[in-house]
Scaffold this motif. Structure first.
Motif, PDB file in Angstrom:
ATOM      1  N   THR A   2     -28.038   4.862 -43.120  1.00 48.68           N
ATOM      2  CA  THR A   2     -28.100   6.206 -43.665  1.00 48.68           C
ATOM      3  C   THR A   2     -26.969   6.387 -44.660  1.00 48.68           C
ATOM      4  O   THR A   2     -25.837   5.977 -44.412  1.00 48.68           O
ATOM      5  N   GLU A  19     -32.302   3.826 -35.009  1.00 48.25           N
ATOM      6  CA  GLU A  19     -33.680   4.285 -35.120  1.00 48.25           C
ATOM      7  C   GLU A  19     -34.320   3.818 -36.425  1.00 48.25           C
ATOM      8  O   GLU A  19     -35.528   3.680 -36.526  1.00 48.25           O
ATOM      9  N   GLU A  20     -33.505   3.609 -37.447  1.00 49.06           N
ATOM     10  CA  GLU A  20     -34.022   3.190 -38.739  1.00 49.06           C
ATOM     11  C   GLU A  20     -34.099   1.665 -38.864  1.00 49.06           C
ATOM     12  O   GLU A  20     -34.910   1.152 -39.614  1.00 49.06           O
ATOM     13  N   SER A  21     -33.250   0.952 -38.154  1.00 47.95           N
ATOM     14  CA  SER A  21     -33.199  -0.493 -38.351  1.00 47.95           C
ATOM     15  C   SER A  21     -34.032  -1.284 -37.346  1.00 47.95           C
ATOM     16  O   SER A  21     -34.292  -2.460 -37.563  1.00 47.95           O
ATOM     17  N   LYS A  61     -34.789   5.124 -50.587  1.00 48.99           N
ATOM     18  CA  LYS A  61     -34.502   4.792 -49.190  1.00 48.99           C
ATOM     19  C   LYS A  61     -35.773   4.845 -48.346  1.00 48.99           C
ATOM     20  O   LYS A  61     -36.059   3.928 -47.573  1.00 48.99           O
ATOM     21  N   GLU A  65     -37.548   1.542 -46.595  1.00 50.51           N
ATOM     22  CA  GLU A  65     -37.751   1.421 -45.151  1.00 50.51           C
ATOM     23  C   GLU A  65     -39.228   1.226 -44.824  1.00 50.51           C
ATOM     24  O   GLU A  65     -39.589   0.391 -43.991  1.00 50.51           O
TER      25      GLU A  65
END
Length: 187
Positions: A2, A19-21, A61, A65
């Motif tokens: 982030t 949570e993003e990776s 971004k 993702e």
């Protein structure tokens, strides 16, 4: 990852957000992927960059993702962890560029770099332990046992060849994961 505004450094810094990776692979494993995207404004795309998208950094971004999740989701875990990084990076870059072009963003993706690709932190030690114990072309294969006959009743109790080392078996028992034993009735 982030983006966080950091006034002390007069810029932006990255923070790891699990949570993003965390991503699901095609063979239903979970990997922790950290990656970087290098991009610039196209020389003839300044007007598109200024007027077609409201939040260029947030858009890049989100597209990055999404593209990484799609490419990882089509791949098995082993190539992602070992040698297929270059093809995955190129696939993400191509998918990102097509998506950003469809938005009329005026952005050129110059490079995608996978920084770290590992199993999740909670299971990485176990994953590496399993990888270290896996037999490498040892030729150990389980063969079906022949059916016992009346003339050879002992054949069914003959030991089978095992690829597991004695050390692996004893360490598993030490951790309480050995064979289950029945408790006496009444307990």
């Amino acid at each position: 990852m982030t983006l966080i505004d950091d006034p002390a450094r007069r810029g932006r810094t990255m923070r790891d957000v699990p949570e993003e990776s965390l991503m699901l692979t095609g063979d239903e494993n979970i990997v922790d992927v950290d990656f970087t995207v290098l991009w610039r404004i196209k020389p003839d795309g300044v007007g598109d960059y200024l007027f077609n998208i409201q939040n260029p950094e947030g858009t890049v971004k989100a597209v990055a993702e999404s593209a990484m999740r799609e490419v990882v989701g089509r791949s098995n875990i082993q190539p992602i962890l070992t040698g297929a990084r270059t093809s995955n990076e190129q696939g993400v870059q191509d998918l990102m560029q097509r998506t950003l072009d469809s938005y009329g963003s005026g952005i050129q993706v110059t490079q995608v770099q996978m920084q770290k690709v590992d199993p999740p932190a909670q299971v990485i030690d176990s994953f590496r332990d399993v990888q270290a114990r896996a037999p490498i072309s040892s030729g150990c294969r389980t063969k079906p046992r022949p059916m016992p006959t009346a003339s050879s009743p002992m054949q069914r109790d003959a030991p089978r060849k095992s690829c597991r080392s004695p050390k692996a078996t004893s360490s598993r028992r030490r951790r309480g994961q050995g064979p289950k034993r029945a408790l006496p009735e009444g307990l």
